[in-house]
Design a protein around this motif. Structure first.
Motif, PDB file in Angstrom:
ATOM      1  N   GLU A 129      83.631  -7.451  71.251  1.00 53.21           N
ATOM      2  CA  GLU A 129      84.405  -6.466  71.849  1.00 53.21           C
ATOM      3  C   GLU A 129      84.912  -5.597  70.715  1.00 53.21           C
ATOM      4  OE1 GLU A 129      87.893  -8.526  73.334  1.00 53.21           O
ATOM      5  OE2 GLU A 129      86.611  -9.279  74.931  1.00 53.21           O
ATOM      6  N   GLY A 130      84.254  -5.742  69.430  1.00 53.82           N
ATOM      7  CA  GLY A 130      84.500  -4.662  68.376  1.00 53.82           C
ATOM      8  C   GLY A 130      85.892  -4.952  67.756  1.00 53.82           C
ATOM      9  N   ILE A 131      86.649  -6.014  67.956  1.00 52.06           N
ATOM     10  CA  ILE A 131      87.543  -6.490  67.164  1.00 52.06           C
ATOM     11  C   ILE A 131      87.194  -6.944  65.789  1.00 52.06           C
ATOM     12  CG2 ILE A 131      89.791  -7.744  66.943  1.00 52.06           C
ATOM     13  CD1 ILE A 131      89.609  -7.846  70.028  1.00 52.06           C
ATOM     14  N   LYS A 132      87.813  -6.227  64.810  1.00 49.79           N
ATOM     15  CA  LYS A 132      87.549  -6.662  63.447  1.00 49.79           C
ATOM     16  C   LYS A 132      88.236  -7.819  62.975  1.00 49.79           C
ATOM     17  CE  LYS A 132      87.103  -4.719  58.629  1.00 49.79           C
ATOM     18  NZ  LYS A 132      87.299  -3.582  57.495  1.00 49.79           N
ATOM     19  N   LEU A 133      87.380  -9.080  62.376  1.00 50.04           N
ATOM     20  CA  LEU A 133      88.019 -10.264  62.220  1.00 50.04           C
ATOM     21  C   LEU A 133      88.263 -10.064  60.668  1.00 50.04           C
ATOM     22  CD1 LEU A 133      85.736 -12.353  64.297  1.00 50.04           C
ATOM     23  CD2 LEU A 133      87.938 -11.357  65.017  1.00 50.04           C
ATOM     24  N   GLY A 134      89.516 -11.250  60.468  1.00 50.40           N
ATOM     25  CA  GLY A 134      89.517 -11.232  58.947  1.00 50.40           C
ATOM     26  C   GLY A 134      90.570 -10.358  58.675  1.00 50.40           C
ATOM     27  N   ARG A 135      91.173 -10.765  57.361  1.00 51.92           N
ATOM     28  CA  ARG A 135      92.442  -9.926  56.926  1.00 51.92           C
ATOM     29  C   ARG A 135      92.004  -8.739  56.113  1.00 51.92           C
ATOM     30  NH1 ARG A 135      96.688 -12.810  52.514  1.00 51.92           N
ATOM     31  NH2 ARG A 135      96.008 -14.524  54.146  1.00 51.92           N
ATOM     32  N   PRO A 136      92.404  -7.544  56.536  1.00 50.94           N
ATOM     33  CA  PRO A 136      92.195  -6.333  55.675  1.00 50.94           C
ATOM     34  C   PRO A 136      92.674  -6.639  54.318  1.00 50.94           C
ATOM     35  CG  PRO A 136      93.044  -5.756  57.805  1.00 50.94           C
ATOM     36  CD  PRO A 136      93.120  -7.185  57.979  1.00 50.94           C
ATOM     37  N   CYS A 137      92.063  -5.736  53.490  1.00 49.58           N
ATOM     38  CA  CYS A 137      92.441  -5.880  52.159  1.00 49.58           C
ATOM     39  C   CYS A 137      94.041  -5.504  51.889  1.00 49.58           C
ATOM     40  CB  CYS A 137      91.714  -5.170  51.406  1.00 49.58           C
ATOM     41  SG  CYS A 137      92.144  -4.890  49.525  1.00 49.58           S
ATOM     42  N   GLY A 138      94.733  -6.268  51.302  1.00 48.34           N
ATOM     43  CA  GLY A 138      96.336  -5.927  51.231  1.00 48.34           C
ATOM     44  C   GLY A 138      97.174  -6.365  52.506  1.00 48.34           C
ATOM     45  N   SER A 139      96.401  -6.733  53.467  1.00 44.15           N
ATOM     46  CA  SER A 139      97.363  -7.160  54.740  1.00 44.15           C
ATOM     47  C   SER A 139      97.655  -8.582  54.695  1.00 44.15           C
ATOM     48  CB  SER A 139      96.400  -6.879  55.936  1.00 44.15           C
ATOM     49  OG  SER A 139      96.996  -7.171  57.175  1.00 44.15           O
ATOM     50  N   ARG A 140      98.771  -8.940  55.522  1.00 47.22           N
ATOM     51  CA  ARG A 140      99.234 -10.234  55.500  1.00 47.22           C
ATOM     52  C   ARG A 140      99.408 -10.687  57.018  1.00 47.22           C
ATOM     53  NH1 ARG A 140     100.687 -13.008  51.177  1.00 47.22           N
ATOM     54  NH2 ARG A 140     101.943 -14.381  52.356  1.00 47.22           N
ATOM     55  N   LYS A 141      98.580  -9.968  57.880  1.00 46.30           N
ATOM     56  CA  LYS A 141      98.556 -10.279  59.256  1.00 46.30           C
ATOM     57  C   LYS A 141      98.268 -11.855  59.357  1.00 46.30           C
ATOM     58  CE  LYS A 141      97.769  -5.711  60.962  1.00 46.30           C
ATOM     59  NZ  LYS A 141      96.956  -4.807  61.814  1.00 46.30           N
ATOM     60  N   LYS A 142      98.542 -12.474  60.446  1.00 48.47           N
ATOM     61  CA  LYS A 142      98.166 -13.817  60.775  1.00 48.47           C
ATOM     62  C   LYS A 142      96.717 -14.103  60.911  1.00 48.47           C
ATOM     63  CE  LYS A 142      99.641 -12.939  65.344  1.00 48.47           C
ATOM     64  NZ  LYS A 142     100.641 -13.344  66.445  1.00 48.47           N
ATOM     65  N   ASN A 143      96.483 -15.236  60.712  1.00 42.33           N
ATOM     66  CA  ASN A 143      94.899 -15.689  60.678  1.00 42.33           C
ATOM     67  C   ASN A 143      94.601 -15.562  62.079  1.00 42.33           C
ATOM     68  OD1 ASN A 143      92.660 -17.356  61.193  1.00 42.33           O
ATOM     69  ND2 ASN A 143      92.934 -18.084  58.932  1.00 42.33           N
ATOM     70  N   PRO A 144      93.266 -14.783  62.730  1.00 42.70           N
ATOM     71  CA  PRO A 144      92.943 -14.830  64.047  1.00 42.70           C
ATOM     72  C   PRO A 144      92.821 -16.197  64.673  1.00 42.70           C
ATOM     73  CG  PRO A 144      91.243 -14.217  62.318  1.00 42.70           C
ATOM     74  CD  PRO A 144      92.488 -14.201  61.508  1.00 42.70           C
ATOM     75  N   LYS A 145      92.273 -17.290  63.811  1.00 46.46           N
ATOM     76  CA  LYS A 145      92.341 -18.577  64.221  1.00 46.46           C
ATOM     77  C   LYS A 145      93.500 -19.171  64.987  1.00 46.46           C
ATOM     78  CE  LYS A 145      88.463 -21.555  62.256  1.00 46.46           C
ATOM     79  NZ  LYS A 145      88.208 -22.513  61.483  1.00 46.46           N
ATOM     80  N   LEU A 146      94.764 -19.200  63.977  1.00 46.05           N
ATOM     81  CA  LEU A 146      96.182 -19.373  64.401  1.00 46.05           C
ATOM     82  C   LEU A 146      96.530 -18.757  65.736  1.00 46.05           C
ATOM     83  CD1 LEU A 146      97.544 -20.227  60.970  1.00 46.05           C
ATOM     84  CD2 LEU A 146      96.226 -21.614  62.538  1.00 46.05           C
ATOM     85  N   LEU A 147      96.173 -17.024  65.780  1.00 45.50           N
ATOM     86  CA  LEU A 147      96.480 -16.376  66.850  1.00 45.50           C
ATOM     87  C   LEU A 147      96.064 -17.139  68.378  1.00 45.50           C
ATOM     88  CD1 LEU A 147      97.781 -13.934  68.052  1.00 45.50           C
ATOM     89  CD2 LEU A 147      95.549 -12.540  67.201  1.00 45.50           C
TER      90      LEU A 147
END
Length: 221
Positions: free
Chosen positions: A165-183
């Protein structure tokens, strides 16, 4: 002179007595979910069962609480902490122990590890040092493995869909967003936490680091 049959009878009685005296404590556990329910039916079933086995119940544990409550909030947690080798735990039925199959299996596995014996009256289960217990222990382990594989497969499929669907996976550099697995497994984590599961167990099931689970729980639960 004693006959062969009578000798065999005496030997059987002696073995039963020796087996009995090695039991340290016999506990009975009763649980209902609401005040509207009665514990008397469960008590009667356990008393009848104990009488048939010539057991004397040393301590009763009763509580009115939903099995969805955290294990730390339940009297049953006290029972589990008390269990030692050769102790006996009698329950009216398996469902009194936990909210779902995996939690019940985890509890039974703990009892078996402590070499305690669990009797479930309605189902007729006896979990202890016997072949039936070993078969059930194998089934418990197999079920846990199947659950881990299903979680892994669902995670892979969900990540593949997000990527398509075009959603970029993984944490962007410098980002502390939650892990997509845990999401994707927020509900699973919340259920496990409410069941009293350890963070390392949740991490192993989701195949992530324990600290990842710890941070997620701290931020979102």
């Amino acid at each position: 002179m004693l006959t062969g049959n009578y000798k065999a009878f005496l030997v059987g009685k002696k073995r039963a007595f020796i087996k009995y005296i090695y039991y340290k404590m016999i506990y009975a556990y009763i649980r209902v979910s609401t005040e509207k329910q009665t514990i008397e039916n469960q008590r009667y079933e356990i008393i009848q069962f104990a009488a048939s086995k010539k057991f004397t119940i040393n301590k009763w544990f009763e509580e009115t609480i939903s099995s969805s409550k955290k294990m730390e909030e339940r009297t049953f947690n006290t029972v589990l902490k008390k269990l030692k080798s050769n102790d006996i735990l009698i329950i009216s039925e398996i469902s009194r122990m936990g909210r779902n199959l995996m939690q019940i299996m985890s509890i039974l596995h703990l009892c078996m590890e402590r070499k305690a014996i669990v009797y479930s009256v309605k189902e007729g289960y006896e979990l202890g040092d016997n072949i039936n217990s070993k078969v059930l222990a194998f089934a418990f382990g197999l079920s846990a493995e199947i659950e881990r594989n299903l979680i892994s497969q669902r995670t892979k499929e969900a990540l593949a869909r997000l990527k398509a669907e075009g959603i970029k996976l993984g944490r962007p550099c410098g980002s502390r967003k939650k892990n997509p697995k845990l999401l994707l497994h927020g509900e699973f984590i919340r259920n496990k936490v409410s069941e009293g599961a350890k963070q390392i167990e949740i991490a192993n099931a989701l195949k992530v680091h324990r600290h990842t689970v710890k941070k997620w729980i701290k931020e979102y639960i």
